[in-house]
Scaffold this active site. Sequence first.
Site, PDB file in Angstrom:
ATOM      1  N   LYS A 138       3.769 -12.004  -1.804  1.00 29.83           N
ATOM      2  CA  LYS A 138       3.893 -11.978  -0.345  1.00 29.83           C
ATOM      3  C   LYS A 138       5.364 -12.147   0.045  1.00 29.83           C
ATOM      4  O   LYS A 138       6.015 -13.111  -0.387  1.00 29.83           O
ATOM      5  CB  LYS A 138       3.081 -13.123   0.263  1.00 29.83           C
ATOM      6  N   ASP A 166       3.986  -7.424  -0.488  1.00 29.48           N
ATOM      7  CA  ASP A 166       3.162  -7.361   0.720  1.00 29.48           C
ATOM      8  C   ASP A 166       3.811  -8.156   1.845  1.00 29.48           C
ATOM      9  O   ASP A 166       3.901  -9.376   1.780  1.00 29.48           O
ATOM     10  CB  ASP A 166       1.766  -7.915   0.419  1.00 29.48           C
ATOM     11  N   GLU A 193       3.948  -3.008   0.824  1.00 27.13           N
ATOM     12  CA  GLU A 193       2.707  -3.004   1.614  1.00 27.13           C
ATOM     13  C   GLU A 193       2.983  -3.477   3.036  1.00 27.13           C
ATOM     14  O   GLU A 193       3.537  -4.558   3.232  1.00 27.13           O
ATOM     15  CB  GLU A 193       1.702  -3.927   0.910  1.00 27.13           C
ATOM     16  N   ASP A 218      -1.915  -1.459   5.298  1.00 23.65           N
ATOM     17  CA  ASP A 218      -3.006  -2.421   5.127  1.00 23.65           C
ATOM     18  C   ASP A 218      -3.507  -2.873   6.510  1.00 23.65           C
ATOM     19  O   ASP A 218      -4.553  -2.408   6.978  1.00 23.65           O
ATOM     20  CB  ASP A 218      -2.516  -3.600   4.278  1.00 23.65           C
ATOM     21  N   LYS A 242     -10.067  -2.692   2.582  1.00 20.45           N
ATOM     22  CA  LYS A 242     -10.818  -3.926   2.407  1.00 20.45           C
ATOM     23  C   LYS A 242     -12.241  -3.614   2.861  1.00 20.45           C
ATOM     24  O   LYS A 242     -12.585  -3.784   4.035  1.00 20.45           O
ATOM     25  CB  LYS A 242     -10.215  -5.038   3.272  1.00 20.45           C
TER      26      LYS A 242
HETATM   27 MG    MG Z   1      -1.866  -6.792   2.545  1.00 16.21          MG
END
Ligand code: MG
Length: 302
Positions: A138, A166, A193, A218, A242
Amino acid sequence: MSKITFSFATYQRPFVTPLVTHHGTWEVRSGIIIRIADDEGRVGWGEIAPLSWFGSETLAQAIAFCQEIEKKSLTEAVIKEIPSHLTACQFGFECALEDLYHHPTVAEDSLDYSYLLPAGKEALRACQQERRTTFKWKIGVKPLEEELEIFTQLVPLLQGAKVRLDANGGLSLAKAIAWLKIADETGVVEFLEQPLPPAQFQEMLELSREYQTAIALDESVATLTQLEACYHNQWRGIYVIKPAIAGSPQKLRRLCRELKLDLVFSSVFESKIGRQAVLNLARELGTQRALGFSINHWFKEI
Ligand SMILES: [Mg+2]
């Protein structure tokens, strides 16, 4: 079709370590397990795992919907007509119905998973302890200079593995460019991302054409409706899907057939029932990319 009975229960699972992202800190995963049964004694399980800050309905809305269904009789037609804003409910109920008839299962260890590294400097230690093909880290959590410095130290530790960066939509355009430059130079980044918030779609589209490192959407594609919109606006990069919050699995199958999408299947920290349903879909729809699912170490067993 025979009569279906329905019941549900809510759950709460605390994370071992709260999950830190640009959206904030997440400490407990709450959701709903649903059970349906027909009068021949067959049972199907499904999971509703909403993530409202990511674009699905809230848990309260999902519970209200389940209570409504409890009062009237559940049929296949009711499941097909679940309103489009209840995407996690669409997933949970359709999966329960599929489970009732098929019970598909995929061996969890037969698939390739990316490993989620902790934010900040902790990533360096964790990366050396795990041997994986793909890591995820992240970014946009700490100041840019600090993260670039940690990333530079991370690169030689990867030893041939790739890393997904991300940002959860938390970068400015200038910071996104800084990350894409270092990603291009080092060649270790599988993709960046969601560098910018969904509203800056056009900028991300331009960045995806300008730099070698791929960009994955995303937050921009939380639901299948949004995914379709991005596709029609010419996005040909990667889509992180997702399934547990995206909506109807049937619709996802249709889109995959029609649009030939480059997909990364990802979890929303659902429990075993939801995870199995997502893995079944990932296996069925096929992907070359590691799954965004390496999460077992994140929950306390209760
Ligand atoms: Mg993500």
